[in-house]
Design a protein around this motif. Sequence first.
Motif, PDB file in Angstrom:
ATOM      1  N   LEU A  49       0.822  -1.210   0.000  1.00  0.00           N
ATOM      2  CA  LEU A  49       0.000   0.000   0.000  1.00  0.00           C
ATOM      3  C   LEU A  49       0.859   1.265   0.000  1.00  0.00           C
ATOM      4  CD1 LEU A  49      -2.833  -1.152   2.414  1.00  0.00           C
ATOM      5  CD2 LEU A  49      -3.185  -0.262   0.102  1.00  0.00           C
TER       6      LEU A  49
ATOM      7  N   GLU B  43      -8.853   2.020 -12.044  1.00  0.00           N
ATOM      8  CA  GLU B  43      -8.965   1.218 -10.823  1.00  0.00           C
ATOM      9  C   GLU B  43      -8.367  -0.173 -11.045  1.00  0.00           C
ATOM     10  OE1 GLU B  43     -13.157   3.097  -9.081  1.00  0.00           O
ATOM     11  OE2 GLU B  43     -13.211   1.353 -10.412  1.00  0.00           O
TER      12      GLU B  43
ATOM     13  N   ALA C 296      -5.284  -1.995  -8.944  1.00  0.00           N
ATOM     14  CA  ALA C 296      -5.508  -3.294  -8.293  1.00  0.00           C
ATOM     15  C   ALA C 296      -4.454  -4.305  -8.746  1.00  0.00           C
ATOM     16  CB  ALA C 296      -6.911  -3.804  -8.612  1.00  0.00           C
TER      17      ALA C 296
ATOM     18  N   ILE D 258      -1.115  -3.618  -7.009  1.00  0.00           N
ATOM     19  CA  ILE D 258      -1.097  -4.075  -5.615  1.00  0.00           C
ATOM     20  C   ILE D 258      -0.891  -5.580  -5.560  1.00  0.00           C
ATOM     21  CG2 ILE D 258      -2.508  -4.355  -3.532  1.00  0.00           C
ATOM     22  CD1 ILE D 258      -3.822  -1.658  -4.302  1.00  0.00           C
TER      23      ILE D 258
ATOM     24  N   THR E  67      -8.865  -7.756  -4.692  1.00  0.00           N
ATOM     25  CA  THR E  67      -8.492  -6.413  -4.277  1.00  0.00           C
ATOM     26  C   THR E  67      -9.532  -5.390  -4.724  1.00  0.00           C
ATOM     27  OG1 THR E  67      -6.137  -6.939  -4.282  1.00  0.00           O
ATOM     28  CG2 THR E  67      -6.724  -4.625  -4.535  1.00  0.00           C
TER      29      THR E  67
ATOM     30  N   VAL F 175     -10.457  -1.513  -5.340  1.00  0.00           N
ATOM     31  CA  VAL F 175      -9.940  -0.168  -5.597  1.00  0.00           C
ATOM     32  C   VAL F 175     -11.107   0.686  -6.070  1.00  0.00           C
ATOM     33  CG1 VAL F 175      -8.364   1.268  -6.949  1.00  0.00           C
ATOM     34  CG2 VAL F 175      -7.632  -1.001  -6.180  1.00  0.00           C
TER      35      VAL F 175
ATOM     36  N   SER G 194     -16.234   5.077  -4.248  1.00  0.00           N
ATOM     37  CA  SER G 194     -15.827   4.715  -2.886  1.00  0.00           C
ATOM     38  C   SER G 194     -16.994   4.697  -1.898  1.00  0.00           C
ATOM     39  CB  SER G 194     -14.739   5.663  -2.389  1.00  0.00           C
ATOM     40  OG  SER G 194     -15.179   7.008  -2.421  1.00  0.00           O
TER      41      SER G 194
ATOM     42  N   PRO H  79     -12.996  -3.213  -8.917  1.00  0.00           N
ATOM     43  CA  PRO H  79     -12.305  -2.313  -9.837  1.00  0.00           C
ATOM     44  C   PRO H  79     -12.839  -2.404 -11.263  1.00  0.00           C
ATOM     45  CG  PRO H  79     -10.737  -3.502  -8.473  1.00  0.00           C
ATOM     46  CD  PRO H  79     -12.071  -4.116  -8.218  1.00  0.00           C
TER      47      PRO H  79
ATOM     48  N   ILE I  32      -8.675   1.883  -1.103  1.00  0.00           N
ATOM     49  CA  ILE I  32      -8.123   0.568  -1.444  1.00  0.00           C
ATOM     50  C   ILE I  32      -8.289  -0.370  -0.258  1.00  0.00           C
ATOM     51  CG2 ILE I  32      -6.070  -0.713  -2.153  1.00  0.00           C
ATOM     52  CD1 ILE I  32      -4.954   1.882  -3.317  1.00  0.00           C
ATOM     53  N   ASP I  33      -8.940  -1.491  -0.497  1.00  0.00           N
ATOM     54  CA  ASP I  33      -9.151  -2.535   0.515  1.00  0.00           C
ATOM     55  C   ASP I  33      -8.515  -3.804  -0.027  1.00  0.00           C
ATOM     56  OD1 ASP I  33     -10.074  -4.375   2.373  1.00  0.00           O
ATOM     57  OD2 ASP I  33     -12.163  -3.749   2.264  1.00  0.00           O
ATOM     58  N   CYS I  34      -7.500  -4.313   0.662  1.00  0.00           N
ATOM     59  CA  CYS I  34      -6.748  -5.442   0.117  1.00  0.00           C
ATOM     60  C   CYS I  34      -6.136  -6.261   1.250  1.00  0.00           C
ATOM     61  CB  CYS I  34      -5.653  -4.960  -0.831  1.00  0.00           C
ATOM     62  SG  CYS I  34      -4.568  -3.708  -0.115  1.00  0.00           S
TER      63      CYS I  34
ATOM     64  N   THR J 132      -7.447  -1.553   4.874  1.00  0.00           N
ATOM     65  CA  THR J 132      -8.025  -0.540   3.989  1.00  0.00           C
ATOM     66  C   THR J 132      -7.376   0.805   4.255  1.00  0.00           C
ATOM     67  OG1 THR J 132     -10.168  -1.677   4.004  1.00  0.00           O
ATOM     68  CG2 THR J 132     -10.142   0.579   3.191  1.00  0.00           C
TER      69      THR J 132
END
Length: 339
Positions: free
Chosen positions: A134, A147, A151, A154, A170, A172, A178, A185, A198-200, A212
């Motif tokens: 991140l 997006e 992703a 990442i 992932t 994005v 959001s 994505p 971003i949540d991964c 996140t």
Amino acid sequence: MNTEFRDPNFAYLTGFTSGVFERALLIATRSKLYLITNQLEYEIATKQKPREMTVINAKKRSDTLRQLRRLLGRKSVGVNSGFLPYSSYKRLKKLSRAKRFVDATPALYKARSIKDKTELRYISTANRIIKKALRNVQAFFKEGITEKQIAAKIDSLMVEYGASGPSFPTIVCFGENSSMPHHMPEEKRLARNSIVLIDCGAVYKNYCSDVTRTYIFKPDKKSAKYKKMVDMYNTVKTAQKIGLAAIRPGARCEAPHNDVAKFIDTTNGKMYKGRFIHSLGHAIGVEVHDLGPGLYPGSKEKLMEGMVLSDEPGIYIPGFGGVRVEDDVVVMKTGAKII
């Protein structure tokens, strides 16, 4: 018993990080593990097996049946009813001739809820990997990037840093996307003065992380939009600290969520009332949503030392955007800390 997919409890009990083990049978007693597999995976199993495991090479279907009946006999057998399809359960029950079958899910839930030192070390490493990804993915933020492209960056970075892969697809989100917590994505392009959420998560030796972060790309600090985004972010960061302070041994699982929801609903003249639309957190382990209690309203379960959960408050405004900040936390003797 695995199907074409691996039961997460297979990874939990064996520690295997390689191999498919389709249709393999894992039998666990109080002191031993028995794995009935085939020639395709016999070698890889023997190389990974823990000391207390016996690997059985079933070259033919009749070999599997003979070993199954030998090991189960007329005993009572627990199965993971949350994973095993009913058709597989019926076939297993017929072939094994076991005395009776019971649901082992409660025992697995109890065991997986509390992490030992090795599990905590693996989860910590998974967190270090994803947080590094991140930090470094921000170098790729530029106007016009999609997006999907972020992703992919990442996912590539986490593998480069030691992960076996992502713990979930992932997420994005740019701009107004959001406001949707589980937006996937797409081709939306990054623009100035907009939110990047971003949540991964990464997987390391079967154990997951879930983090996140929310950013503001090339902000226009004089704009009303920027000021609103910053206010949302600061509110969520404070909410996360409130949640962390409420996570402690003996507390009801609903308590941290309720404290956070009350704060978000009442702060800033109730500007964000009703904008926190999901639970505060979930258990994390060999699954990103692991067996174990979650931090949600109405949960009367008690938090215990050694549990690992996410702390992830958020504010979501359709048509404008959303902010979420998430970290994984471990319950300690006197409270909790971010991993």
